[in-house]
Design an enzyme around this catalytic site. Structure first.
Site, PDB file in Angstrom:
ATOM      1  CE  LYS A  58      15.128   2.486 -20.573  1.00 49.78           C
ATOM      2  NZ  LYS A  58      15.923   1.561 -21.339  1.00 49.78           N
TER       3      LYS A  58
ATOM      4  CG  PHE B   5      -5.840  -2.349   5.715  1.00 45.64           C
ATOM      5  CD1 PHE B   5      -7.140  -2.207   5.291  1.00 45.64           C
ATOM      6  CD2 PHE B   5      -5.404  -3.612   6.112  1.00 45.64           C
ATOM      7  CE1 PHE B   5      -7.999  -3.294   5.255  1.00 45.64           C
ATOM      8  CE2 PHE B   5      -6.246  -4.699   6.087  1.00 45.64           C
ATOM      9  CZ  PHE B   5      -7.552  -4.550   5.662  1.00 45.64           C
TER      10      PHE B   5
ATOM     11  CG  ASP C  61       3.402   6.958   2.356  1.00 47.25           C
ATOM     12  OD1 ASP C  61       2.193   7.271   2.403  1.00 47.25           O
ATOM     13  OD2 ASP C  61       3.865   5.969   2.956  1.00 47.25           O
TER      14      ASP C  61
ATOM     15  CG  ASN D 110       3.775  -0.369  -1.952  1.00 46.54           C
ATOM     16  OD1 ASN D 110       3.150  -1.399  -2.082  1.00 46.54           O
ATOM     17  ND2 ASN D 110       3.210   0.823  -2.019  1.00 46.54           N
TER      18      ASN D 110
ATOM     19  CE  LYS E 139      -3.300   7.955   7.357  1.00 43.07           C
ATOM     20  NZ  LYS E 139      -2.844   7.800   5.973  1.00 43.07           N
TER      21      LYS E 139
HETATM   22  N1  CTP Z   1      -3.266   6.130   2.644  1.00 47.07           N
HETATM   23  C1  CTP Z   1      -3.864   6.971   1.734  1.00 47.07           C
HETATM   24  N2  CTP Z   1      -3.093   7.850   1.006  1.00 47.07           N
HETATM   25  C2  CTP Z   1      -1.763   7.903   1.194  1.00 47.07           C
HETATM   26  C3  CTP Z   1      -1.143   7.032   2.131  1.00 47.07           C
HETATM   27  C4  CTP Z   1      -1.935   6.152   2.836  1.00 47.07           C
HETATM   28  O1  CTP Z   1      -5.080   6.930   1.572  1.00 47.07           O
HETATM   29  N3  CTP Z   1      -1.062   8.748   0.467  1.00 47.07           N
HETATM   30  C5  CTP Z   1      -4.131   5.210   3.414  1.00 47.07           C
HETATM   31  C6  CTP Z   1      -3.812   3.731   3.242  1.00 47.07           C
HETATM   32  O2  CTP Z   1      -4.569   3.164   2.188  1.00 47.07           O
HETATM   33  C7  CTP Z   1      -4.220   3.139   4.581  1.00 47.07           C
HETATM   34  C8  CTP Z   1      -3.975   4.270   5.562  1.00 47.07           C
HETATM   35  O3  CTP Z   1      -3.919   5.454   4.787  1.00 47.07           O
HETATM   36  O4  CTP Z   1      -5.588   2.803   4.637  1.00 47.07           O
HETATM   37  C9  CTP Z   1      -2.694   4.141   6.352  1.00 47.07           C
HETATM   38  O5  CTP Z   1      -1.605   3.887   5.482  1.00 47.07           O
HETATM   39  P1  CTP Z   1      -0.125   3.835   6.001  1.00 47.07           P
HETATM   40  O6  CTP Z   1       0.796   3.694   4.844  1.00 47.07           O
HETATM   41  O7  CTP Z   1       0.003   2.839   7.136  1.00 47.07           O
HETATM   42  O8  CTP Z   1      -0.006   5.272   6.682  1.00 47.07           O
HETATM   43  P2  CTP Z   1       0.688   6.575   6.231  1.00 47.07           P
HETATM   44  O9  CTP Z   1      -0.293   7.671   6.287  1.00 47.07           O
HETATM   45  O10 CTP Z   1       1.378   6.372   4.943  1.00 47.07           O
HETATM   46  O11 CTP Z   1       1.719   6.806   7.415  1.00 47.07           O
HETATM   47  P3  CTP Z   1       3.243   6.262   7.615  1.00 47.07           P
HETATM   48  O12 CTP Z   1       3.801   5.959   6.249  1.00 47.07           O
HETATM   49  O13 CTP Z   1       3.896   7.380   8.290  1.00 47.07           O
HETATM   50  O14 CTP Z   1       3.157   5.043   8.483  1.00 47.07           O
END
Ligand code: CTP
Length: 401
Positions: free
Chosen positions: A286, A320, A276, A206, A338
């Protein structure tokens, strides 16, 4: 324990600067000394080196640091800068922004609290030029310490004696106690994106720059915490006072690095933009372009912060969240799901906020129901405001403990 940069300028009371170094060290602080060429007529760099345990550069060009830029290195290293004794000439140079030696160049590069303890003949101290310089420095936030009255080295009696080292150390410590509010806290910070391999050269990732997490690690280190930083791929360099920087690539690697360090932490700030999903099958070879289009099947990664929160104990966890809809509702749901103490929510579609920008605007939601708005500011300033807000959780823990 603070990191104190001690500047000694040319005065017969330079030996009192050395006494001050000894006093700070006796109180458990680290001291690095800079001595002007005038000061070196009274105290030698070698004496100060023996006292402080750190090399004392003899001049601006005799680079002792590996990166070759002493003044920047020293300015970043220090929590506070104390110039004692400060001669009339040094006061004038600081007031005028003159940068012609190591002491004055470092002063210009230094952003923290600066103390100056003048030492000179009464007539020099009371001269309108010196009085003006002291006023200019004070108006810029420099603490110019009072002189004591008494017999001076020149035989005259009057104001101009440098404040006693023990009193200077008391004053500096009182000021620092308010500045180093994270002292004794073991902080773990995650930053940057994670990247999930498709094949040996391609990844799914990302647009996170890592800047928010690095700014938080720097702010924590500046405020006295012991900081360990776990970061995904970024070109950023950690603040020199960050104790450990672990560079990882994938979500699994980040989970492992954080998991290993979580037990020995009091605070986790999860600023990483964790991927995610990851490709379910990673090709060892490759993938050739000739094969035409490919199908990527993505499978969810583990939620690192939720896993860690499950064994939270009395640690503080701040997450965050990027929310494009209603930030408060979405953020609060995430905070609860969480198991976090607070969550910093921002909307990446808003101008000046989000993963790639230099600024950010944050709504901070606390588990106890409080909501704080941190207006659009640089990520460095936001980091400090966020730490101001998170401090209430540490205080609560301390009060309960
Ligand atoms: N986070 C994490 N592990 C993941 C995804 C997210 O620890 N696999 C943590 C991020 O570092 C952040 C928090 O969860 O502190 C929220 O991340 P965010 O991407 O906003 O939330 P998601 O759980 O990914 O939810 P969504 O994508 O549905 O908004």
């Amino acid at each position: 324990m603070a990191r104190i940069l001690l500047g000694i300028s040319g005065s017969v009371t330079a030996y009192k600067g050395a006494e001050l170094a000894r006093e700070f060290i006796r109180r458990g602080h680290q001291v690095r000394a800079i001595i002007t060429s005038g000061g070196q007529r009274f105290v030698t760099p070698l004496q100060l080196q023996a006292l402080t345990g750190f090399p004392v550069p003899k001049d601006q060009w005799a680079s002792e640091q590996p990166d070759g830029i002493d003044h920047i290195y020293l300015a970043r290293w220090a929590d506070t800068f104390v110039v004692a004794p400060a001669s009339a000439n040094t006061l004038a140079k600081f007031a005028g922004g003159i940068a012609d030696d190591l002491l004055t160049t470092t002063a210009l590069a230094f952003e923290g609290p600066l103390f100056m303890a003048p030492s000179m003949n009464s007539k020099m101290l009371l001269h309108p030029a010196t009085a003006d310089n002291i006023e200019i420095l004070s108006s810029r936030g420099v603490t110019v310490l009072d002189c004591e009255e008494g017999e001076l080295a020149c035989g005259e009696t009057g104001p101009g004696r440098m404040m006693e080292p023990v009193r200077i150390a008391d004053l500096v410590e009182t000021r620092l106690a308010g500045q180093l509010d994270y002292s004794g806290i073991r902080a773990l910070v995650s930053a940057g994106p994670t990247a999930e391999p498709i094949d040996p050269v391609r990844v799914v990732t990302n647009r996170s720059s890592g800047r928010m997490g690095f700014a938080l690690a720097a702010a924590l280190a500046e405020r006295g915490a012991t900081v360990r930083l776990v970061t995904g791929p970024t070109t950023l360099e950690a603040h020199p006072r960050v104790a450990e920087t672990v560079r990882v690539m994938t979500t699994a690697e980040m989970a492992e690095a954080l998991g290993e360090r979580f037990e020995e932490s009091d605070l986790l700030i999860m600023a990483a933009a964790v991927a995610d999903w990851r490709p379910e099958d990673v090709s060892e070879e490759k993938l050739p372009r000739e094969d035409g289009s490919i199908d990527l099947h993505l499978t969810p990664t583990r939620d690192i912060v939720a896993d860690l929160a499950a064994r939270k104990g009395d640690r503080i966890i701040v997450g965050f969240a990027l929310e494009t809809g209603d930030p408060v509702t979405g953020g609060r749901a995430k905070l609860e799901r969480k198991g976090l103490d607070a969550i910093a929510v921002n909307d990446p579609t808003e101008e000046g906020a989000g993963p790639e920008t230099e600024t950010n605007r944050i709504t901070l939601l606390h588990a106890d129901g409080r909501t704080e708005e941190l207006p659009l500011q640089s990520k460095e300033t936001i980091a400090h405001r966020l730490l101001d807000a998170v401090h209430s959780h540490l205080r609560r823990n301390r009060d309960q403990g």
